[in-house]
Write an enzyme that holds these catalytic residues in place. Structure first.
Site, PDB file in Angstrom:
ATOM      1  CB  SER A  32      -0.861  -0.008   1.042  1.00 54.53           C
ATOM      2  OG  SER A  32      -0.189  -0.189   2.378  1.00 54.53           O
ATOM      3  CG  HIS A 241      -1.403   3.713   4.602  1.00 47.86           C
ATOM      4  ND1 HIS A 241      -2.188   2.915   5.418  1.00 47.86           N
ATOM      5  CD2 HIS A 241      -0.601   2.752   3.692  1.00 47.86           C
ATOM      6  CE1 HIS A 241      -2.219   1.480   5.185  1.00 47.86           C
ATOM      7  NE2 HIS A 241      -1.311   1.525   4.154  1.00 47.86           N
TER       8      HIS A 241
END
Length: 260
Positions: A32, A241
């Site tokens: 990711s 993230h």
């Protein structure tokens, strides 16, 4: 005359960079952090892989205009996923590869969930388990993955990207959420993970790009300048993230530092 000389020099640099990349066939692999989760602007055709037009690999391609660019990076990917689902994108004509991988192999996302939802002791226990796996199991998995990349793309420069530390501990006392003990342990775990990945990359003859210094001053608890998402209850996948700024300000310069 000075302005003209500067303009000419700048144009020459741009032309040189474009020329240098004109023969590059670039493939982005990984998880990711490479697909761009957290940066938004997801490509609908990528489905649950959540590939973003603002991921560092796409930004690099935009800036350097390689002969070809493909991203097969996918949210949640492990080393097994790279071997089973991503390696096929490589061939003997591929001469640049980038990858982030390893965090999901040691269950980093579940560690973060435990730390957010459970007690300090449960958090520290989960971190210790992940760190132990990073030290004992991950090196072999990374070695196999990097060897497979070399076999599939024997002419490629392989750039292995690291992960950032998550928290600015200098601001932890005035930052709500996890305890400083938990945050310190999570940063230490990220450092361990990066160390294992760097060693495996170097053993494989690959380039390693460390992003931690780029994220310094832009970690969680760095108010108004954070390049990482904290817990996002409306979109859990984006939690912990990089934001779009993290991709452009943290990862892209690290990629450029290796590729020139």
């Amino acid at each position: 005359m000075v302005l003209g000389a500067v303009t000419t020099a700048f144009t020459t640099v741009l032309a040189t960079n474009a020329s240098a990349a004109s023969g590059v066939n670039y493939v982005a692999l990984g998880d990711s952090y490479s697909s761009g989760v957290g940066s938004g602007s997801y490509i609908s055709a990528s489905g649950n892989c959540l590939r973003s037009t603002l991921a560092y690999s796409q930004l690099w391609a935009n800036a350097h205009s390689p002969a070809s660019y493909t991203s097969v990076a996918c949210s949640g990917a492990t080393t097994a996923d790279v071997l089973n689902n991503q390696i096929s994108a490589l061939n003997s004509g591929t001469n640049l590869v980038s990858i982030t991988i390893g965090g999901n192999d040691v269950g980093f996302s579940s560690v973060m969930e435990t730390c957010v939802l459970d007690s300090d002791s449960a958090c520290l226990s989960a971190i210790n388990t992940a760190t132990s796996q990073a030290d004992s199991v991950l090196p072999g998995k990374l070695a196999n993955t990097f060897a497979a990349i070399a076999d599939a793309a024997p002419n490629a420069q392989v750039v292995v990207m690291g992960y950032p530390e998550l928290y600015d501990l200098g601001n932890s006392d005035i930052c709500p959420g996890l305890s400083t003990t938990d945050r310190s342990a999570l940063n230490n775990a990220a450092d361990t993970l990066d160390s294992v990945i760097q060693t495996a990359a170097q053993n494989a003859g690959d380039s390693y790009a460390d992003v931690r210094s780029n994220f310094s001053g832009h970690e969680l608890c760095d108010y108004f300048s954070e390049w990482l998402h904290s817990v996002n209850v409306t979109d859990v996948t984006e939690s912990y993230h990089p934001t779009a700024d993290g991709q452009s300000g943290g990862y892209l310069p690290a990629m450029d530092s290796v590729t020139g």
